[in-house]
Design an enzyme around this catalytic site. Structure first.
Site, PDB file in Angstrom:
ATOM      1  N   LYS A   1       3.159 -34.879  68.874  1.00 29.88           N
ATOM      2  CA  LYS A   1       3.605 -35.995  67.840  1.00 29.88           C
ATOM      3  C   LYS A   1       5.232 -35.092  67.981  1.00 29.88           C
ATOM      4  CE  LYS A   1       4.225 -34.006  62.890  1.00 29.88           C
ATOM      5  NZ  LYS A   1       3.077 -33.405  61.542  1.00 29.88           N
TER       6      LYS A   1
ATOM      7  N   SER B   1       1.402 -35.339  58.043  1.00 27.34           N
ATOM      8  CA  SER B   1       1.952 -36.358  58.733  1.00 27.34           C
ATOM      9  C   SER B   1       1.776 -36.426  60.197  1.00 27.34           C
ATOM     10  CB  SER B   1       3.093 -34.950  57.973  1.00 27.34           C
ATOM     11  OG  SER B   1       2.899 -33.730  59.593  1.00 27.34           O
TER      12      SER B   1
ATOM     13  N   SER C   1      -2.188 -32.051  57.444  1.00 26.55           N
ATOM     14  CA  SER C   1      -0.621 -33.386  57.924  1.00 26.55           C
ATOM     15  C   SER C   1      -2.142 -32.849  59.483  1.00 26.55           C
ATOM     16  CB  SER C   1       0.139 -32.623  58.670  1.00 26.55           C
ATOM     17  OG  SER C   1       0.929 -33.102  57.985  1.00 26.55           O
TER      18      SER C   1
END
Ligand SMILES: *[C@@H]1O[C@H](CO)[C@@H](O)[C@H](O)[C@H]1NC(C)=O
Ligand SMILES: *[C@@H]1O[C@H](CO)[C@@H](O)[C@H](O)[C@H]1NC(C)=O
Ligand SMILES: *[C@@H]1O[C@H](CO)[C@@H](O)[C@H](O)[C@H]1NC(C)=O
Length: 515
Positions: free
Chosen positions: A115, A195, A219
């Site tokens: 990420k 996310s 997330s």
């Protein structure tokens, strides 16, 4: 943080191959013979092919680069590529030739996507999806990246995400960032949840072998669910958060998003451990089992496990398909030897989801931890939350594309009163103690089992771990099943998740995107 369905704004051990082979011997797919197919290959498949000299890391990296080249313009799971990935793959191939078989980590030579909140001190940017951090220089690799590099993994690139881990604005859609635009769920071509959207999109669509995401509240679990992959949200502190763009140090955790429980367990054991730059890892290190997590990949892992069923989360209304599917899953768990303790309730569940405490605490924590992260950068266009807000105000006028405001950031910037923070924190401690912990301890549970979508806040506020596994498709839309437990219960959760996965084998790769 993921937006959740309840509608609340809360939102190494290096294994020797001898050990590694044990739990897998019965699940070897036929693709590991001649004509090896990298598509859908597990880490174990890839390692076996390396060992048999059927495959090189360079070929694996080339395969994924090609996949990204053809599909990423539509799916937008990948934000940046590592210009050094191929050179690192060649280096891994050389190392493999000179080392004794079995002496290398299971992640050696395996491409991984992380990420874009996870710092890499290399030629890539670390920006949380925001133009505000483009060109910033991080002081060092994130703690988890240091471990990945030491294991010989190849960081192939950075994954897209909901910008600032969805702590810019409520209105911003899941999977959207200014730099990455809209990430797409490869099954539905709409929202991938967030996310850690790009991490889930990319493993789902075979743009990479394995990935890392982060979770503050939902997330990892939510995008894993939505994209039909496995996510492990580790106990807070089990994996280092040093060098990760923060939201809440009390809730943030870095964890694997993979196509199988086995891949996720291997990745978890590679990244878990003490990092002196994150004090929470020292306390949590007592939870790490000797010999790592792969030893818990046991097909009989459900036998004798006590699983609590929280019916609050099974509110499917008139949706008989979901109702029947989950009843079938509960039956499978029972048939595999689990003891189901049904109709349990978390007494204060309404306060967990409707009370103000998580939102208040996270707002305080976001401001102070982000300011500290930005201050620690070697160079950066922004040095504080106030700078980020000012940048966004200016930038959104320059950008021709739609922007989504920044109400969460402004709220955090303006939040005041240390008494309020203390009260919120003491509320959260009480909510966990009188809620989830009471149910777990009172019923001697190993884990709870719930449909994943809205469960994350219960785990988030107490720093508890959770694992999600693909559980079905409704009109092509994936959904998952979630197992959650007390801090440090990863060994149990992995046994349960693996045993359920092996009993059901629900995941199907997504259709190819229309290019
Ligand atoms: C990092 O960002 C700079 C712009 O500041 C860009 O030129 C560069 O290509 C980016 N790096 C990668 C690997 O994409
Ligand atoms: C459930 O009921 C609502 C109305 O209350 C209706 O709109 C919906 O189509 C129904 N769903 C199913 C799966 O029957
Ligand atoms: C703490 O919880 C009480 C309810 O028990 C609530 O009234 C109060 O607003 C909460 N305070 C904070 C700061 O979250």
């Amino acid at each position: 943080m993921a937006s959740n369905a309840v509608g609340v704004l809360s939102f190494c051990f290096e294994l020797l191959f001898v050990i590694l082979q044990l739990p897998f011997s019965s699940v070897l797919p036929s693709s590991t013979t001649q004509g090896f197919s990298i598509q859908e290959a597990t880490v174990y498949d890839l390692q076996l092919a390396f060992q048999k000299k059927q495959l090189s890391s360079k070929q694996v990296v080339e395969f994924y680069l090609k996949q990204i080249e053809t599909q990423n313009s539509v799916l937008r799971g990948v934000l940046e590529l590592n210009p050094d990935a191929l050179a690192q793959a060649e280096k891994a191939d050389k190392e493999r030739k000179s080392k004794a078989p079995g002496s290398l980590s299971p992640l050696h030579g395996i491409p991984i996507l992380v990420k874009d909140t996870i710092a890499t001190k290399d030629r890539m940017n670390t920006t949380a999806g925001s133009f505000a951090l483009l060109g910033s220089v991080v002081p060092r690799d994130a703690g988890v990246v240091t471990r990945l590099r030491k294991a010989g993994a190849i960081i192939i690139g950075k994954a897209t995400l909901s910008e600032w881990s969805h702590y810019r604005s409520v209105a911003a859609p899941d999977g959207w960032s200014a730099r990455g635009r809209h990430g797409k769920n490869p099954y539905t071509m709409d929202s991938p949840c967030g996310s850690s959207s790009g991490s889930a999109i990319s493993v789902a669509a075979n743009l990479v072998a394995v990935s890392l995401g982060t979770e503050t509240d939902g997330s990892i679990l939510c995008p894993s669910d939505s994209n039909s992959v496995v996510g492990i949200k580790p106990t807070v502190g089990l994996t280092s958060r040093a060098g990760v763009v923060p939201v809440s140090p009390r809730q943030d955790t870095v964890g694997p998003i993979c196509r199988t429980v086995a891949d996720a367990a291997l990745l978890l054991q590679t990244i878990a451990g003490i990092d002196t730059n994150d004090k929470a890892t020292i306390i949590a290190s007592k939870y790490i089992p000797k010999g790592g997590y792969a030893q818990f990949l046991r097909k009989d892992g459900l036998r004798g496990k006590r699983l609590g069923v929280l019916r609050y989360f099974y509110a499917f209304g008139n949706d008989t398909f979901l109702h029947e599917t989950f009843e079938l899953h509960l039956k499978t768990l029972r048939e595999r030897g689990a003891v189901l303790v049904d109709n349990l309730e978390i007494e204060n569940i309404d306060e967990v989801y409707s009370g103000p405490s998580e939102g208040i605490a996270v707002a305080f924590e976001f401001k102070s931890s982000l300011n500290a992260y930005l201050k620690d950068l070697v160079a950066s266009p922004v040095r504080s939350l106030a700078d980020v807000i000012a940048f966004n105000n200016k930038h959104s006028k320059l950008e021709k594309v739609k922007e989504y405001g920044e109400d969460l950031m402004v709220n955090a910037q303006n939040i005041r009163g240390s008494g309020t923070l203390e009260e919120a924190l003491s509320n959260l401690t009480r909510l966990s103690k009188d809620g989830f912990e009471k149910v777990m301890i009172g019923n001697k549970l190993d884990a709870v089992v719930v449909p994943c979508a809205s469960f994350s806040s219960v785990l988030a506020i107490g720093g508890y771990p959770g694992v999600t596994v693909p559980a079905g498709y409704q009109n092509g839309r994936p959904f998952g099943i979630c197992f959650g437990g007390l801090r440090g219960s990863e060994p149990n959760l992995i046994q349960i998740a693996y045993s359920f996965e092996q009993a059901t084998m629900i995941r199907k790769p997504p259709p190819l995107p229309k290019l």
